[in-house]
Design a protein around this motif. Structure first.
Motif, PDB file in Angstrom:
ATOM      1  N   VAL A   1       0.711  -1.285   0.030  1.00  0.00           N
ATOM      2  CA  VAL A   1      -0.011  -0.017  -0.042  1.00  0.00           C
ATOM      3  C   VAL A   1       0.880   1.263   0.234  1.00  0.00           C
ATOM      4  O   VAL A   1       2.107   1.212   0.249  1.00  0.00           O
ATOM      5  N   VAL A   2       0.323   2.490  -0.507  1.00  0.00           N
ATOM      6  CA  VAL A   2       0.981   3.497  -0.375  1.00  0.00           C
ATOM      7  C   VAL A   2       0.194   4.550   0.692  1.00  0.00           C
ATOM      8  O   VAL A   2      -1.185   4.568   0.803  1.00  0.00           O
ATOM      9  N   VAL A   3       1.282   4.717   1.788  1.00  0.00           N
ATOM     10  CA  VAL A   3       0.530   5.667   3.109  1.00  0.00           C
ATOM     11  C   VAL A   3       1.258   6.913   2.889  1.00  0.00           C
ATOM     12  O   VAL A   3       2.652   6.968   3.312  1.00  0.00           O
ATOM     13  N   GLU A   4       0.568   7.935   2.951  1.00  0.00           N
ATOM     14  CA  GLU A   4       1.502   9.196   2.921  1.00  0.00           C
ATOM     15  C   GLU A   4       2.583   9.332   2.271  1.00  0.00           C
ATOM     16  O   GLU A   4       3.544   9.906   2.676  1.00  0.00           O
ATOM     17  N   GLY A   5       2.488   8.895   0.809  1.00  0.00           N
ATOM     18  CA  GLY A   5       3.680   8.911   0.045  1.00  0.00           C
ATOM     19  C   GLY A   5       4.427   7.769   0.141  1.00  0.00           C
ATOM     20  O   GLY A   5       5.523   7.754  -0.756  1.00  0.00           O
ATOM     21  N   LEU A   6       4.352   6.848   1.283  1.00  0.00           N
ATOM     22  CA  LEU A   6       5.423   5.945   1.362  1.00  0.00           C
ATOM     23  C   LEU A   6       4.906   4.529   0.827  1.00  0.00           C
ATOM     24  O   LEU A   6       3.803   4.154   1.024  1.00  0.00           O
TER      25      LEU A   6
ATOM     26  N   PHE B   1      12.435   3.300   9.524  1.00  0.00           N
ATOM     27  CA  PHE B   1      11.394   2.320   8.918  1.00  0.00           C
ATOM     28  C   PHE B   1      11.912   2.232   7.530  1.00  0.00           C
ATOM     29  O   PHE B   1      11.954   3.110   6.745  1.00  0.00           O
ATOM     30  N   LYS B   2      11.860   0.795   7.279  1.00  0.00           N
ATOM     31  CA  LYS B   2      12.067   0.498   5.905  1.00  0.00           C
ATOM     32  C   LYS B   2      10.821   0.370   4.953  1.00  0.00           C
ATOM     33  O   LYS B   2      10.135  -0.626   5.200  1.00  0.00           O
ATOM     34  N   THR B   3      10.909   1.305   4.148  1.00  0.00           N
ATOM     35  CA  THR B   3       9.703   1.278   3.118  1.00  0.00           C
ATOM     36  C   THR B   3      10.303   0.470   1.896  1.00  0.00           C
ATOM     37  O   THR B   3      11.252  -0.037   1.615  1.00  0.00           O
ATOM     38  N   ALA B   4       9.284   0.238   0.865  1.00  0.00           N
ATOM     39  CA  ALA B   4       9.780  -0.456  -0.344  1.00  0.00           C
ATOM     40  C   ALA B   4      10.807   0.523  -1.158  1.00  0.00           C
ATOM     41  O   ALA B   4      11.529   0.106  -1.848  1.00  0.00           O
ATOM     42  N   ASP B   5      11.102   1.877  -0.973  1.00  0.00           N
ATOM     43  CA  ASP B   5      11.875   2.653  -1.486  1.00  0.00           C
ATOM     44  C   ASP B   5      13.206   2.994  -0.726  1.00  0.00           C
ATOM     45  O   ASP B   5      13.884   3.733  -1.209  1.00  0.00           O
ATOM     46  N   GLY B   6      13.207   2.541   0.439  1.00  0.00           N
ATOM     47  CA  GLY B   6      14.301   2.519   1.390  1.00  0.00           C
ATOM     48  C   GLY B   6      13.928   3.101   2.771  1.00  0.00           C
ATOM     49  O   GLY B   6      12.756   3.211   3.102  1.00  0.00           O
ATOM     50  N   PHE B   7      14.890   3.602   3.468  1.00  0.00           N
ATOM     51  CA  PHE B   7      14.555   3.746   4.988  1.00  0.00           C
ATOM     52  C   PHE B   7      14.178   5.229   4.987  1.00  0.00           C
ATOM     53  O   PHE B   7      14.490   6.015   4.251  1.00  0.00           O
TER      54      PHE B   7
END
Length: 184
Positions: free
Chosen positions: A85-90, A119-125
Motif C-alpha cells: 500500500v502507499v501511505v502518506e507517499g510511502l 522504518f524501511k519502506t519499499a523505496d528505502g529507509f
C-alpha cells in the motif's frame, strides 16, 4: 546437489542448484520447491500449483489440473494481500513478515507516543514517529482486512451459485500486484 524452483504468484520465477539447506539460504517467505527428478524439468515462466500437498508444473500454454474455486479465491486474496500500500507517499510492503513487523512497531508507538524509528519502506529507509507509525499500521490492517472481506464475499457467491470468473479480478482494495518482470 538439488535443483529448486522458486514459485511466486503460481509461476516458476527462477531455478537454482545447491547442496545447501534451501530454507537457510533464503528468506522463509520465499517458496522453494525441490524439482529433482521432475520430467520435463520446469523452467522460469512455467505455471506452478500445489494440489493436495504436491506441486504440479506446466509449460506456458498447457493446462494444470484446476483448483477448487475456494482455493483459487484464497490464492488471489493472498496475492492481493501482499501487494503493498502507499501511505502518506510511502510505499509500504504488506507481506506476512512485513505485517508482523508493522504490528510490533505499532505497539511500540502506542506504548510510547515519543517513539521514533528508522522504518524501511519499499523505496528505502525513512525516519518516522509514533503518529505516522500508527497511521501505517492502520492502513496496512485496513488493506489486509479488505482483502479478507473480498475473499469472504466471493466465497458466499460461490456457495450461492452466483460466482462468475470475472468476479475474481474485481472488488479488491486499490493496490497493484507486483510485476514479475520488475522483480528480476
Amino acid at each position: 546437489m538439488s535443483i529448486y524452483a522458486r514459485v511466486y504468484g503460481e509461476q516458476v520465477f527462477e531455478l537454482i542448484e545447491t547442496d545447501g539447506d534451501i530454507t537457510a539460504l533464503y528468506h522463509p517467505s520465499m517458496v522453494w520447491v525441490c524439482v529433482d527428478g521432475i520430467e520435463p524439468m520446469p523452467a522460469a515462466g512455467w505455471k506452478a500449483v500445489e494440489v493436495d500437498g504436491a506441486w504440479q508444473f506446466s509449460a506456458p500454454g498447457l493446462a494444470v489440473a484446476p483448483l477448487p474455486l475456494a482455493e483459487v479465491v484464497a490464492a488471489e486474496r493472498f496475492r492481493r494481500e501482499s501487494t503493498g500500500v502507499v501511505v502518506e507517499g510511502l510505499a509500504i510492503e504488506t507481506t506476512r513478515d512485513s505485517q508482523a513487523l508493522i504490528a510490533s512497531t505499532g505497539l511500540s508507538a502506542v506504548l510510547d507516543p515519543d517513539y521514533r524509528c528508522n522504518f524501511k519502506t519499499a523505496d528505502g529507509f525513512v525516519e518516522i514517529g509514533a503518529a505516522q507509525i500508527i497511521t501505517i499500521a492502520k492502513s496496512v490492517r485496513a488493506h489486509v482486512q479488505a482483502c479478507f472481506d473480498r475473499e469472504f464475499a466471493l466465497l458466499r457467491a460461490i456457495e450461492a451459485g452466483e460466482y462468475h470468473d470475472e468476479m475474481l479480478s474485481q472488488g479488491w482494495p486499490d493496490s497493484l500486484p507486483p510485476d514479475p518482470a520488475e522483480l528480476q
